[in-house]
Design a protein around this motif. Structure first.
Motif, PDB file in Angstrom:
ATOM      1  N   PRO A 185      56.877  68.371  -3.131  1.00 57.88           N
ATOM      2  CA  PRO A 185      57.343  68.467  -1.952  1.00 57.88           C
ATOM      3  C   PRO A 185      57.850  69.852  -1.496  1.00 57.88           C
ATOM      4  O   PRO A 185      57.519  70.174  -0.355  1.00 57.88           O
ATOM      5  CB  PRO A 185      58.559  67.500  -2.055  1.00 57.88           C
ATOM      6  CG  PRO A 185      58.220  66.478  -2.963  1.00 57.88           C
ATOM      7  CD  PRO A 185      57.659  67.292  -3.994  1.00 57.88           C
ATOM      8  N   GLN A 193      53.566  65.982   3.638  1.00 57.10           N
ATOM      9  CA  GLN A 193      54.793  65.154   3.210  1.00 57.10           C
ATOM     10  C   GLN A 193      54.980  64.045   4.017  1.00 57.10           C
ATOM     11  O   GLN A 193      54.991  62.912   3.543  1.00 57.10           O
ATOM     12  CB  GLN A 193      56.156  66.033   3.379  1.00 57.10           C
ATOM     13  CG  GLN A 193      56.155  67.191   2.277  1.00 57.10           C
ATOM     14  CD  GLN A 193      57.550  67.821   2.436  1.00 57.10           C
ATOM     15  OE1 GLN A 193      58.409  67.294   2.432  1.00 57.10           O
ATOM     16  NE2 GLN A 193      57.440  69.194   2.388  1.00 57.10           N
ATOM     17  N   ALA A 194      54.624  64.206   5.185  1.00 54.55           N
ATOM     18  CA  ALA A 194      54.743  63.220   6.440  1.00 54.55           C
ATOM     19  C   ALA A 194      53.532  62.120   5.867  1.00 54.55           C
ATOM     20  O   ALA A 194      53.883  60.784   5.938  1.00 54.55           O
ATOM     21  CB  ALA A 194      54.705  63.568   7.916  1.00 54.55           C
ATOM     22  N   VAL A 196      52.169  61.484   3.064  1.00 53.52           N
ATOM     23  CA  VAL A 196      52.278  60.715   1.573  1.00 53.52           C
ATOM     24  C   VAL A 196      53.558  59.748   1.989  1.00 53.52           C
ATOM     25  O   VAL A 196      53.386  58.484   1.370  1.00 53.52           O
ATOM     26  CB  VAL A 196      52.911  61.606   0.652  1.00 53.52           C
ATOM     27  CG1 VAL A 196      53.275  60.944  -0.484  1.00 53.52           C
ATOM     28  CG2 VAL A 196      51.694  62.673   0.224  1.00 53.52           C
ATOM     29  N   ARG A 197      54.614  60.045   2.730  1.00 48.07           N
ATOM     30  CA  ARG A 197      55.777  59.267   3.062  1.00 48.07           C
ATOM     31  C   ARG A 197      55.004  57.987   3.623  1.00 48.07           C
ATOM     32  O   ARG A 197      55.482  56.962   3.433  1.00 48.07           O
ATOM     33  CB  ARG A 197      56.687  60.043   4.026  1.00 48.07           C
ATOM     34  CG  ARG A 197      57.878  60.555   3.170  1.00 48.07           C
ATOM     35  CD  ARG A 197      59.128  60.619   4.019  1.00 48.07           C
ATOM     36  NE  ARG A 197      58.724  61.869   5.116  1.00 48.07           N
ATOM     37  CZ  ARG A 197      59.031  63.149   5.010  1.00 48.07           C
ATOM     38  NH1 ARG A 197      59.284  63.459   3.767  1.00 48.07           N
ATOM     39  NH2 ARG A 197      58.743  63.809   5.841  1.00 48.07           N
ATOM     40  N   MET A 198      54.118  58.086   4.659  1.00 48.58           N
ATOM     41  CA  MET A 198      53.765  57.305   5.268  1.00 48.58           C
ATOM     42  C   MET A 198      52.951  56.200   4.513  1.00 48.58           C
ATOM     43  O   MET A 198      53.174  55.076   4.464  1.00 48.58           O
ATOM     44  CB  MET A 198      52.832  57.682   6.640  1.00 48.58           C
ATOM     45  CG  MET A 198      52.224  56.856   7.580  1.00 48.58           C
ATOM     46  SD  MET A 198      51.272  57.568   8.691  1.00 48.58           S
ATOM     47  CE  MET A 198      49.788  58.056   7.967  1.00 48.58           C
ATOM     48  N   GLU A 200      53.112  55.802   1.285  1.00 46.69           N
ATOM     49  CA  GLU A 200      53.800  55.284   0.244  1.00 46.69           C
ATOM     50  C   GLU A 200      54.750  54.052   0.858  1.00 46.69           C
ATOM     51  O   GLU A 200      55.018  53.137   0.493  1.00 46.69           O
ATOM     52  CB  GLU A 200      54.952  56.313  -0.505  1.00 46.69           C
ATOM     53  CG  GLU A 200      53.989  57.210  -1.240  1.00 46.69           C
ATOM     54  CD  GLU A 200      54.894  57.833  -2.077  1.00 46.69           C
ATOM     55  OE1 GLU A 200      56.029  57.974  -2.079  1.00 46.69           O
ATOM     56  OE2 GLU A 200      54.302  58.554  -3.021  1.00 46.69           O
ATOM     57  N   GLN A 201      55.251  54.344   2.299  1.00 48.11           N
ATOM     58  CA  GLN A 201      55.892  53.178   2.843  1.00 48.11           C
ATOM     59  C   GLN A 201      54.998  51.739   3.135  1.00 48.11           C
ATOM     60  O   GLN A 201      55.475  50.752   3.142  1.00 48.11           O
ATOM     61  CB  GLN A 201      56.523  53.927   4.192  1.00 48.11           C
ATOM     62  CG  GLN A 201      57.910  54.508   3.750  1.00 48.11           C
ATOM     63  CD  GLN A 201      58.480  55.436   4.982  1.00 48.11           C
ATOM     64  OE1 GLN A 201      57.707  55.496   6.044  1.00 48.11           O
ATOM     65  NE2 GLN A 201      59.361  56.347   4.692  1.00 48.11           N
TER      66      GLN A 201
ATOM     67  N   THR B 167      47.236  66.663   0.347  1.00 47.39           N
ATOM     68  CA  THR B 167      48.062  65.536   0.606  1.00 47.39           C
ATOM     69  C   THR B 167      47.894  64.883  -0.607  1.00 47.39           C
ATOM     70  O   THR B 167      48.809  63.946  -0.948  1.00 47.39           O
ATOM     71  CB  THR B 167      47.698  65.056   1.958  1.00 47.39           C
ATOM     72  OG1 THR B 167      47.916  65.675   3.114  1.00 47.39           O
ATOM     73  CG2 THR B 167      48.515  63.702   2.086  1.00 47.39           C
ATOM     74  N   GLU B 173      51.463  63.810  -6.948  1.00 45.94           N
ATOM     75  CA  GLU B 173      52.643  64.747  -7.708  1.00 45.94           C
ATOM     76  C   GLU B 173      51.976  65.517  -8.644  1.00 45.94           C
ATOM     77  O   GLU B 173      52.219  65.605  -9.975  1.00 45.94           O
ATOM     78  CB  GLU B 173      53.802  64.116  -8.077  1.00 45.94           C
ATOM     79  CG  GLU B 173      54.523  63.420  -6.835  1.00 45.94           C
ATOM     80  CD  GLU B 173      55.744  62.617  -7.093  1.00 45.94           C
ATOM     81  OE1 GLU B 173      56.717  63.515  -7.930  1.00 45.94           O
ATOM     82  OE2 GLU B 173      55.810  61.544  -6.935  1.00 45.94           O
TER      83      GLU B 173
END
Lengths: 214, 214
Positions: A185, A193-194, A196-198, A200-201, B167, B173
């Protein structure tokens, strides 16, 4: 100590007794969580590798485009030396899967090493294993998917000695050289980052929606 | 250009049309040769991944302890965009396998990218593909097993843009940090080199002797 691989003995390398490595499969695992560590550990002389699943048969990865065979069932396995629990979007369901948590908990009482990769560590927590302070030094902390290679080289060094681990590292010619520096990160862009967050969520519902083509 | 993943479009990332990624399985492949690249490329939005084999069914890795499902047969597949050929001890037999060489040669005429990992490159050579100078820039040179991650991040950048590749790197990671510096012949000890040479020279007969436990 019995020496399983005579060539290894002749070269005067560190010798290990036969150890069982049990890699746990569950629906929605991330394949690299498994194969990075498998490639290192299955090549340690004396380690006998097996893939275990709730029932014998194919288990689908998170992409629903890769399937691995689990050929020992939870019922069949009584003990292991290295319990290896990968992560993946399947963990969301896994933490509510009594059979999965039960086999992790049961095998952990027999294992010398218990390894959780990526969010596979959450399965260890849900199985009640992370409250036992006396084994915390045996755990690999939450680590990236690809860190299963690094973590397993470290473990190979612990169980078989640094020379064996280094030999395996040469055998897989592991000298990583990523073309980008975006693996953490801290080093990644806000957009990455956005994204990957999206992803993963939405991982749990995405893998539910994906149908295997086989 | 049609946009397959609306979220990607909304974020203004590089968009790609749907591409087919065909990963070739053959008896005695090295799993990390496949899964390192698969984990990167299968996560590129728009890439549709499939595992192809001579016949539909399980294919054994070099350890005989891991089996992947091939769910499209050589007969069924007429074209692909990315042809992905892993390596492994199975290559020794593979270079004499007419059906395998034929499908590689045939699919290469349709592919935009042809990737050989590790000694999978020898299969490309045996299939007659390396004599065509006009495609040599599309090849990844002989590279280590684990380099399939690096190579595939590079390819992901080419087909989908650096932002997507970065991404994905964050998603897995990937910030490698090997506990030992023994990944190349230059950095490894003479003993490690001798061991690996011995193991590689005996690889074909070793995998013949190993029986899968399933």
């Amino acid at each position: 100590m019995r020496c399983r691989t005579i060539d290894v003995c002749q070269l005067g390398m560190h010798r290990i007794e036969t150890m069982r490595l049990s890699i746990v499969l569950f629906d929605g695992f991330t394949a690299l969580d498994i194969v990075g560590g498998y490639e290192v550990l299955a090549n340690v002389p004396g380690i006998e590798t097996e893939f275990v699943a709730a029932e014998i048969g194919l288990v689908n990865a998170d992409t629903r485009r890769l399937a691995l065979l689990g050929y020992r069932s939870f019922m069949q396995i009584e003990a292991t030396d290295i319990l290896y629990v990968p992560g993946g979007p399947g963990v969301f369901k896994g933490v509510r899967d009594a059979a999965l948590l039960s086999v992790i908990s049961r095998l952990h009482t027999t294992s010398t090493w218990t390894v959780g990769i990526c969010n596979g560590v959450e399965l260890l927590g849900a199985a009640g294993l992370l409250q036992d302070k006396q084994v915390t030094t045996n755990w690999f902390a939450r680590a990236g998917v690809s860190a299963s290679i690094d973590a397993s080289l470290y473990l190979a060094g612990l169980v078989a000695g640094a020379e064996i681990a280094k030999t395996i590292q040469l055998g897989i010619e592991y000298y990583p050289d990523p073309p980008f520096g975006s693996g953490t990160p801290d080093s990644a862009s806000p957009t990455a980052q956005a994204m990957v967050r999206m992803f993963e969520q939405s991982a749990e519902e995405r893998i539910e929606a994906l149908k295997p083509p086989y």
